[in-house]
Motif scaffolding. Structure first.
Motif, short mmCIF file in Angstrom:
data_model
loop_
_atom_site.label_atom_id
_atom_site.label_comp_id
_atom_site.label_asym_id
_atom_site.label_seq_id
_atom_site.Cartn_x
_atom_site.Cartn_y
_atom_site.Cartn_z
N GLY A 136 0.82 -1.21 0.00
CA GLY A 136 0.00 0.00 0.00
C GLY A 136 0.85 1.26 0.00
N GLY A 137 0.21 2.39 0.30
CA GLY A 137 0.91 3.66 0.31
C GLY A 137 2.05 3.68 1.31
N PHE A 138 3.18 4.23 0.92
CA PHE A 138 4.35 4.21 1.80
C PHE A 138 4.65 5.60 2.37
CE2 PHE A 138 7.60 1.06 2.87
CZ PHE A 138 8.46 1.85 3.64
N GLY A 139 4.90 6.56 1.50
CA GLY A 139 5.24 7.89 1.97
C GLY A 139 4.16 8.51 2.83
N GLN A 140 2.89 8.38 2.39
CA GLN A 140 1.81 8.97 3.15
C GLN A 140 1.58 8.23 4.47
OE1 GLN A 140 0.29 11.88 2.01
NE2 GLN A 140 -0.43 11.91 4.14
N LEU A 141 1.83 6.93 4.48
CA LEU A 141 1.73 6.16 5.73
C LEU A 141 2.70 6.71 6.76
CD1 LEU A 141 0.68 3.54 7.23
CD2 LEU A 141 2.75 2.44 6.34
#
Length: 357
Positions: A29-34
């Motif tokens: 799933g999303g990495f930076g936003q996580l």
């Protein structure tokens, strides 16, 4: 359509298993936003997003990789989306090209280490140590030229006056060369499976990417196979406004591209956009949209209450798979819980594709 001889690529075994079980391969799933959501105190002023966090908080990055692995992802992506030698230097993280290489290699190494520990833990968890194991793939995440500018131009493809296609080509060539040096080190040799070229806004940039990959190959420097994922706000055009079919054609003009698709797009455009891509793509299709609507740099994220729930995300992801996506996952505002729910849904629908060591 031109008939291009495509070599075997690392997605082959995964896709073959997925085909047998009539299920998709699951991406993380999303990495930076996580990381930004869970660690809001991390400064993003250096313009490196999660790539900067990887230098400052490597244990946090490695833990995020592990969480996606434990959620059941078949492919995990590295925290290198905005990594570049010039970006590292501008942020004050390195002073030399050698130091930039070392930082990128260390960041890629976090995903490689997380996978190795995950695979080892699986063996230890079995009674005999001989049970079949999942060996997820590691994909090096590399963003658009615009992602390194810090002005959200990766969504529009309008990089600014004086920036020509040749400049974009040279940027990707230099970064691929940097990555090639990293992957030749003892720690990373034969450990990275593919490249994820993400949030690409135009056929023009796709053409620059494949040209750079082909150029390195002609020089005898072969990188792993790559996918190209486009971003857009509408279902029939790229972010720059070209027909999406032209973008697919540009991306798949090289045998070094093993998949094509979309990422960092709103979920509401996915069905039609996916249909347009699947209709013309000669390679497998990857699909990993956002879990919430991005309003642009001025507006930020839409109403938090509109963030898709893990259960709704899994439902839609299975529909994308039925509509032609071979690899499904999430981008911004999707979490390990979203991926775990998707993996469980895949299992209930007929079984998870299982690659073996």
């Amino acid at each position: 359509m031109q008939d291009i001889q495509r070599p075997l690529d690392p997605l082959g075994p995964l896709l073959a298993a997925a085909s047998l079980s009539h299920q998709p391969v699951v991406l993380d799933g999303g990495f930076g936003q996580l990381i930004a959501d869970e660690y809001p105190h991390i400064s993003q002023k250096d313009g490196l997003w999660v790539s900067g966090a990887a230098a400052r908080m490597p244990n946090v990055i490695k833990d995020a990789h592990t969480r996606y692995l434990e959620a059941g992802a078949d492919i995990i992506t590295t925290a290198t989306y905005q990594a570049s030698a010039n970006g590292y230097k501008a942020a004050g993280l390195v002073a030399t090209e050698a130091e930039a290489d070392a930082l990128m290699a260390a960041t890629v190494g976090l995903a490689v280490e997380a996978r190795a520990e995950y695979v080892e833990a699986q063996a230890e968890a079995t009674s005999t140590g001989a049970a079949q194991k999942r060996r997820p793939l590691v994909a090096v995440s590399l963003g658009s030229f615009g992602a390194t500018l810090g002005n959200c131009s990766e969504y529009s493809g309008v990089f600014g006056e004086g920036i020509a296609a040749q400049d974009v080509y040279e940027f990707h060539l230099q970064r691929f060369s940097m990555l090639a040096r990293c992957l030749s080190t003892d720690a990373l040799r034969d450990q990275v499976d593919l490249l994820a070229m993400e949030t690409i806004p135009s056929a023009v940039e796709a053409g620059a990417i494949v040209r750079a990959l082909d150029e390195l190959g002609q020089r005898g420097t072969d990188l792993p196979a790559a996918w190209i994922a486009f971003t857009t706000r509408v279902p029939d055009q790229t972010g720059l406004g070209e027909p999406i079919e032209d973008a697919v054609a540009a991306a798949t003009s090289s045998s070094r591209i093993c998949a094509v698709g979309i990422n960092c797009v709103s979920m509401h455009v996915v069905p039609e956009l996916l249909a347009n891509i699947s209709r013309v793509s000669p390679v497998p299709v990857v699909c990993y949209p956002n879990g919430q609507t991005w309003l642009g740099s001025a507006g930020g994220w839409g109403d938090a209450s509109a963030q898709v729930s893990p259960s709704d995300f899994a439902k839609h992801a299975l529909e994308w798979a039925q509509s032609g996506a071979h690899i499904v996952g999430g981008c911004c505002k999707t979490t390990p819980k979203h991926i775990r729910t998707l993996v469980d849904a895949v299992a209930c629908a007929g079984g998870v594709p299982t690659p073996h060591v």
